[in-house]
Each structure stands twice: as structure tokens, then as C-alpha cells.
Motif scaffolding. Structure first.
Motif, PDB file in Angstrom:
ATOM      1  N   CYS A 312       0.839  -1.207   0.000  1.00 27.79           N
ATOM      2  CA  CYS A 312       0.000   0.000   0.000  1.00 27.79           C
ATOM      3  C   CYS A 312       0.872   1.255   0.000  1.00 27.79           C
ATOM      4  O   CYS A 312       1.772   1.406   0.823  1.00 27.79           O
ATOM      5  CB  CYS A 312      -0.888  -0.030   1.239  1.00 27.79           C
ATOM      6  SG  CYS A 312      -1.929   1.412   1.391  1.00 27.79           S
ATOM      7  N   LYS A 313       0.567   2.166  -0.930  1.00 27.80           N
ATOM      8  CA  LYS A 313       1.342   3.411  -1.026  1.00 27.80           C
ATOM      9  C   LYS A 313       0.613   4.598  -0.381  1.00 27.80           C
ATOM     10  O   LYS A 313       1.090   5.718  -0.388  1.00 27.80           O
ATOM     11  CB  LYS A 313       1.602   3.755  -2.516  1.00 27.80           C
ATOM     12  CG  LYS A 313       2.472   2.734  -3.246  1.00 27.80           C
ATOM     13  CD  LYS A 313       3.942   2.888  -2.859  1.00 27.80           C
ATOM     14  CE  LYS A 313       4.878   2.152  -3.791  1.00 27.80           C
ATOM     15  NZ  LYS A 313       4.840   0.692  -3.655  1.00 27.80           N
ATOM     16  N   VAL A 314      -0.594   4.321   0.150  1.00 25.20           N
ATOM     17  CA  VAL A 314      -1.393   5.392   0.763  1.00 25.20           C
ATOM     18  C   VAL A 314      -0.752   5.809   2.083  1.00 25.20           C
ATOM     19  O   VAL A 314      -0.348   4.956   2.878  1.00 25.20           O
ATOM     20  CB  VAL A 314      -2.840   4.906   1.015  1.00 25.20           C
ATOM     21  CG1 VAL A 314      -3.681   5.992   1.669  1.00 25.20           C
ATOM     22  CG2 VAL A 314      -3.492   4.435  -0.284  1.00 25.20           C
ATOM     23  N   THR A 315      -0.643   7.101   2.324  1.00 27.33           N
ATOM     24  CA  THR A 315      -0.080   7.571   3.604  1.00 27.33           C
ATOM     25  C   THR A 315      -1.203   7.684   4.639  1.00 27.33           C
ATOM     26  O   THR A 315      -2.397   7.739   4.291  1.00 27.33           O
ATOM     27  CB  THR A 315       0.573   8.958   3.457  1.00 27.33           C
ATOM     28  OG1 THR A 315      -0.464   9.914   3.163  1.00 27.33           O
ATOM     29  CG2 THR A 315       1.615   8.970   2.343  1.00 27.33           C
ATOM     30  N   TRP A 316      -0.804   7.758   5.898  1.00 27.80           N
ATOM     31  CA  TRP A 316      -1.771   7.921   6.975  1.00 27.80           C
ATOM     32  C   TRP A 316      -2.600   9.187   6.774  1.00 27.80           C
ATOM     33  O   TRP A 316      -3.823   9.189   6.925  1.00 27.80           O
ATOM     34  CB  TRP A 316      -1.056   7.949   8.331  1.00 27.80           C
ATOM     35  CG  TRP A 316      -1.932   8.440   9.457  1.00 27.80           C
ATOM     36  CD1 TRP A 316      -1.828   9.609  10.136  1.00 27.80           C
ATOM     37  CD2 TRP A 316      -3.073   7.763  10.008  1.00 27.80           C
ATOM     38  NE1 TRP A 316      -2.829   9.714  11.090  1.00 27.80           N
ATOM     39  CE2 TRP A 316      -3.615   8.583  11.031  1.00 27.80           C
ATOM     40  CE3 TRP A 316      -3.701   6.541   9.740  1.00 27.80           C
ATOM     41  CZ2 TRP A 316      -4.721   8.236  11.777  1.00 27.80           C
ATOM     42  CZ3 TRP A 316      -4.826   6.194  10.491  1.00 27.80           C
ATOM     43  CH2 TRP A 316      -5.320   7.028  11.494  1.00 27.80           C
ATOM     44  N   GLN A 317      -1.953  10.286   6.409  1.00 29.58           N
ATOM     45  CA  GLN A 317      -2.654  11.561   6.213  1.00 29.58           C
ATOM     46  C   GLN A 317      -3.680  11.452   5.084  1.00 29.58           C
ATOM     47  O   GLN A 317      -4.803  11.947   5.196  1.00 29.58           O
ATOM     48  CB  GLN A 317      -1.651  12.695   5.915  1.00 29.58           C
ATOM     49  CG  GLN A 317      -0.786  13.091   7.103  1.00 29.58           C
ATOM     50  CD  GLN A 317      -1.612  13.459   8.338  1.00 29.58           C
ATOM     51  OE1 GLN A 317      -2.673  14.053   8.223  1.00 29.58           O
ATOM     52  NE2 GLN A 317      -1.127  13.079   9.525  1.00 29.58           N
ATOM     53  N   GLU A 318      -3.297  10.797   3.981  1.00 33.38           N
ATOM     54  CA  GLU A 318      -4.234  10.635   2.854  1.00 33.38           C
ATOM     55  C   GLU A 318      -5.447   9.811   3.299  1.00 33.38           C
ATOM     56  O   GLU A 318      -6.588  10.097   2.919  1.00 33.38           O
ATOM     57  CB  GLU A 318      -3.540   9.928   1.681  1.00 33.38           C
ATOM     58  CG  GLU A 318      -2.542  10.808   0.942  1.00 33.38           C
ATOM     59  CD  GLU A 318      -1.695  10.012  -0.041  1.00 33.38           C
ATOM     60  OE1 GLU A 318      -1.163  10.649  -0.976  1.00 33.38           O
ATOM     61  OE2 GLU A 318      -1.541   8.781   0.117  1.00 33.38           O
ATOM     62  N   TYR A 319      -5.176   8.814   4.108  1.00 37.59           N
ATOM     63  CA  TYR A 319      -6.253   7.928   4.574  1.00 37.59           C
ATOM     64  C   TYR A 319      -7.210   8.688   5.499  1.00 37.59           C
ATOM     65  O   TYR A 319      -8.422   8.698   5.289  1.00 37.59           O
ATOM     66  CB  TYR A 319      -5.663   6.711   5.307  1.00 37.59           C
ATOM     67  CG  TYR A 319      -6.698   5.921   6.076  1.00 37.59           C
ATOM     68  CD1 TYR A 319      -7.544   5.019   5.421  1.00 37.59           C
ATOM     69  CD2 TYR A 319      -6.856   6.081   7.455  1.00 37.59           C
ATOM     70  CE1 TYR A 319      -8.509   4.310   6.118  1.00 37.59           C
ATOM     71  CE2 TYR A 319      -7.823   5.377   8.169  1.00 37.59           C
ATOM     72  CZ  TYR A 319      -8.642   4.488   7.492  1.00 37.59           C
ATOM     73  OH  TYR A 319      -9.605   3.786   8.185  1.00 37.59           O
ATOM     74  N   ILE A 320      -6.661   9.335   6.517  1.00 36.87           N
ATOM     75  CA  ILE A 320      -7.503   9.912   7.570  1.00 36.87           C
ATOM     76  C   ILE A 320      -8.156  11.222   7.122  1.00 36.87           C
ATOM     77  O   ILE A 320      -9.184  11.635   7.669  1.00 36.87           O
ATOM     78  CB  ILE A 320      -6.699  10.092   8.892  1.00 36.87           C
ATOM     79  CG1 ILE A 320      -7.644  10.085  10.099  1.00 36.87           C
ATOM     80  CG2 ILE A 320      -5.823  11.329   8.866  1.00 36.87           C
ATOM     81  CD1 ILE A 320      -8.459   8.820  10.274  1.00 36.87           C
TER      82      ILE A 320
END
Length: 436
Positions: A312-320
Motif C-alpha cells: 500500500c502506497k497510501v499515507t496515513w494523512q491521505e487515509y484519515i
């Protein structure tokens, strides 16, 4: 720094794969807390393939039977990801948590049964389908329920009702509330003169068999949405319309139409191979032609873990920071189908029926191992019009509806204790009912 109301330290530690930080945070944070997408830390650990985090969260009692905003549990996400060891761990923990919850409720349930008068009840099930071929082969069933003290006896001709099959017979289900949990539930096969204790814990082989089935089947999520349900009085008569009232058995009843009952059915199959899809299709085709036996007779071959999805290349910030319930994909790319079916059903409510709805719910909780009875319990939990539901239509499967009629009921003080005993000449067969 953001307050703890809008920050999710456990989730973030899982996202970063920081096992040490997660371990330290678990001492002071709620392991079952949901984030804005409805995901618990366990959801994220599973979707991201963080196996160490999964085991740590399970060891701290992370709830397994919990759904995110999209309606999926951590187990559903684990099946999608395809790591066999993780799926097995979640199945094991799910069963353990279900047993613990039952144990917590048990004293209250036994107490409620003891306070209720002893009774005899007769109810009829008629199963129907809008799929013509299926409708022709669906069973009907008459059940007799006896209750004495904290014991319940259910006599039925329908062993159980699954997506692919049902089994007929002469079956008795016994619940003895005054016995220890491992001895309290028994099923009798009266034709074969056999009995099986409903096991308190599954064997390792049974758990692994279940994992094989989960890994080779669609991930299903079906739920009855009751948000938009309304009840209107059913009408009768051609010219002069009036509220419909009829006798159901010996009970005066008022009929209501249930509007807006929606069965939301979702399925995912991104984890299935082309071979799986062909095999499942063949089983379904055979089922609709009325052949319900003869599958899964060969010795099962254990399924291997799938190749993990790309990292997964999604960052925590992008997710939340993404919109609620619309976060970027974290695991395998979904192969997803959703169907909604609206049911127009009727319910007949009687003010004369001697049992209360709360009493019925306690009885149904005991016989919940039978899947169609757990569906009846879900329905009765709805906010119904006044009275007791003596006749009900409820969806059991996406294609199958049941009509349930409470035909007889009487409080009685002559119900004999022998009814709740296993006959001495019956032999024990721990494999007679594999689904129980």
C-alpha cells in the motif's frame, strides 16, 4: 496537537507498522474504537497485511464481529487479503468472543426463563421463493416448543437451512439452562436414535475446514435495513375498505403491511480464481435445479495463502483526511457487486397472545443455532406495532422468504421433566450434525 477525539493513535501506529508503539498505546487506548471510516485498528492491520499488529490486537481482545461504514468486518478483509494464518486466527477469536458474550448473557437468560410460566407452543414455517424452480423444492416445517423451568425443547422436521441445502428429519433440540455450558445444548436425531452435544468449542480440523470454505466462496454481507420501515394497517374489501382483522389460530389479530423493508446484499470475489468461480457457478446451477446433495464429498485440499496485494502506497494523512467511508483502497482491488431487494411483507399482531415479545426473544436466543430462528429473532427485535406477531413474512436468504404462523400457545403446569432428557437407548454421535 489534535485532541484524542479526532486523532487515532492506535490506527496510526498500525498504519506505520510500529509494533512497539502499538504495544505501548494498547495499555491506555480503546482497542475497539472506530475511526471516521468505521475501521477499527484490527480492520487496518488486516487490510495492510500487518501480521504482527493483527496478533497483538487479537491478544488484547480486539473485536472481530464489527463492521466498518462499508459493511465489512475484519474477517471479510482478511479473506480478501488472503493470508491463511490471519484468517484462521480471526475465525478462532470470533468463536471465542461469541462464547464469552453468550456466557455473559447466560445467567440473565436462565433467570428470565425461570421467571416465565411453563408453556407449549406450535408454529409453522412456510418457505417461498420468487425463483420458480427453487420455490417448488422448498420445505415447510411445523415446530413444537415446550418450556419447563430453564429448559426448552424444540421438535422440528427441518435440521437447518443453508444457502445451498436443507436437511429433513425428525429432530429434537434440547436446552437445559441448569447444566454447565458444554452439557446444556443437545440435538437428537429421533429416527437414527442418536444424539450430539452442540460443541462448546470447535476442533482445529473444523476451524481449518471453515477457513477453506471462506477462502473459496464469495465474501457476503447481507443485512435487512430497517431505517425506512413503516407499518400501515392492511385493508380489506372491494368497495367499502376497512382495516383487516382475522383469527390466526384462536387469536384475534390485526394485519399490518410492512413497507420499505430492504435487503441489502453485497458480495466480493477479488480473492477467487477463475476455477473457483466456475465451481461455485456449477454448485448454484445444480441447486436451482433441485439437486442439493452430493457436493464436497471429496477430502478437502487445504487452500494456500494468496500472493499478497501490492504494498500500500497510501499515507496515513491521505487515509484519515479522505471523505468519510471513501478512503483510498488499502488492500486488493475490489471485485464487488451490490443488489438491493425491497420486500413488501405483512405481519399480524394479536393483543390476545399470552406470551410477550420479550419472552419470545429469550426463547429464540436459546435456539439461535438454527439459522432461520436467528433470522426470526432479528425481525422481532424491530419496533413492531402493539401486540404479539402471530403471523410474519421475513426474508431468510436473498431469494427465499418464510411465512411463520404461531398456531397454538398455552401456559401449562403439567409439562414433564422427561421431555428434556436424552433417551437412555440413544447413542452419542459427535459428527451427526456437522453444522452445529
Amino acid at each position: 496537537m489534535a485532541s484524542d477525539d479526532d486523532s487515532y493513535p492506535l490506527h496510526e501506529a498500525v498504519f506505520q507498522g510500529d509494533v512497539r508503539k502499538l504495544s505501548s498505546l494498547l495499555r491506555s487506548h480503546d482497542v475497539g474504537r472506530k475511526d471516521k471510516h468505521g475501521n477499527t485498528p484490527l480492520h487496518l492491520a488486516v487490510m495492510l497485511g500487518r501480521k504482527e499488529c493483527v496478533h497483538l490486537l487479537l491478544a488484547h481482545g480486539a473485536p472481530v464481529k464489527v463492521k466498518n461504514l462499508a459493511g465489512w468486518s475484519p474477517l471479510a478483509e482478511a479473506i480478501s487479503y488472503g493470508d491463511r494464518q490471519t484468517i484462521s486466527s480471526l475465525v478462532r477469536k470470533l468463536k471465542e468472543q461469541a462464547r464469552e458474550q453468550m456466557e455473559e448473557r447466560r445467567p440473565n437468560l436462565v433467570n428470565a426463563l425461570n421467571q416465565m410460566g411453563d408453556f407449549y407452543m406450535k408454529l409453522k414455517w412456510d418457505f417461498q421463493s420468487w425463483v420458480p424452480l427453487v420455490s417448488r423444492i422448498l420445505p415447510s416445517d411445523i415446530c413444537y416448543i415446550h418450556k419447563r423451568g430453564s429448559s426448552i425443547r424444540l421438535d422440528t422436521t427441518l435440521v437447518d437451512f443453508n444457502d445451498m441445502r436443507w436437511e429433513r428429519g425428525d429432530i429434537t433440540f434440547l436446552f437445559n439452562g441448569d447444566r454447565k455450558p458444554s452439557q446444556s445444548l443437545t440435538v437428537l436425531d429421533n429416527k437414527a436414535e442418536l444424539y450430539q452435544r452442540v460443541r462448546y468449542e470447535e476442533t482445529e480440523v473444523e476451524i481449518e475446514d471453515e477457513v477453506d470454505i471462506l477462502m473459496s466462496s464469495d465474501i457476503m454481507a447481507a443485512q435487512m435495513s430497517t431505517k425506512s420501515i413503516t407499518f400501515t394497517r392492511a385493508q380489506t374489501g372491494w368497495f367499502f375498505r376497512e382495516d383487516k382483522k382475522e383469527m390466526v389460530g384462536s387469536f384475534h389479530s390485526e394485519f399490518y403491511v410492512i413497507n420499505g423493508m430492504l435487503l441489502e446484499s453485497r458480495k466480493r470475489r477479488e480473492h477467487l480464481s477463475e476455477e473457483d468461480l466456475q465451481k461455485n457457478k456449477a454448485i448454484m446451477e445444480s441447486f436451482t435445479k433441485g439437486r442439493t446433495q452430493g457436493f464436497d464429498s471429496s477430502e478437502p485440499v487445504r487452500r494456500s495463502s494468496l500472493t499478497p496485494p501490492p504494498e500500500c502506497k497510501v499515507t496515513w494523512q491521505e487515509y484519515i483526511q479522505s471523505d468519510c467511508g471513501a478512503h483510498p483502497p488499502l488492500g486488493r482491488e475490489l471485485v464487488y457487486k451490490e443488489t438491493n431487494k425491497t420486500f413488501k411483507a405483512t405481519v399480524a399482531m394479536s393483543p390476545d397472545f399470552p406470551l410477550s415479545v420479550d419472552m419470545l426473544l429469550n426463547v429464540l436466543e436459546v435456539i439461535a443455532p438454527f439459522k432461520h430462528f436467528s433470522k426470526l429473532r432479528e425481525f422481532v427485535l424491530m419496533k413492531l406495532p402493539p401486540g404479539f406477531p402471530v403471523k410474519i413474512d421475513i426474508p431468510i436468504l436473498p431469494t427465499v422468504t418464510a411465512k411463520i404462523t404461531f398456531q397454538e400457545f398455552a401456559f401449562r403446569n403439567d409439562i414433564k421433566s422427561e421431555l428434556f432428557e436424552i433417551p437412555s437407548y440413544y447413542e452419542e454421535d459427535p459428527t451427526r450434525f456437522p453444522d452445529l
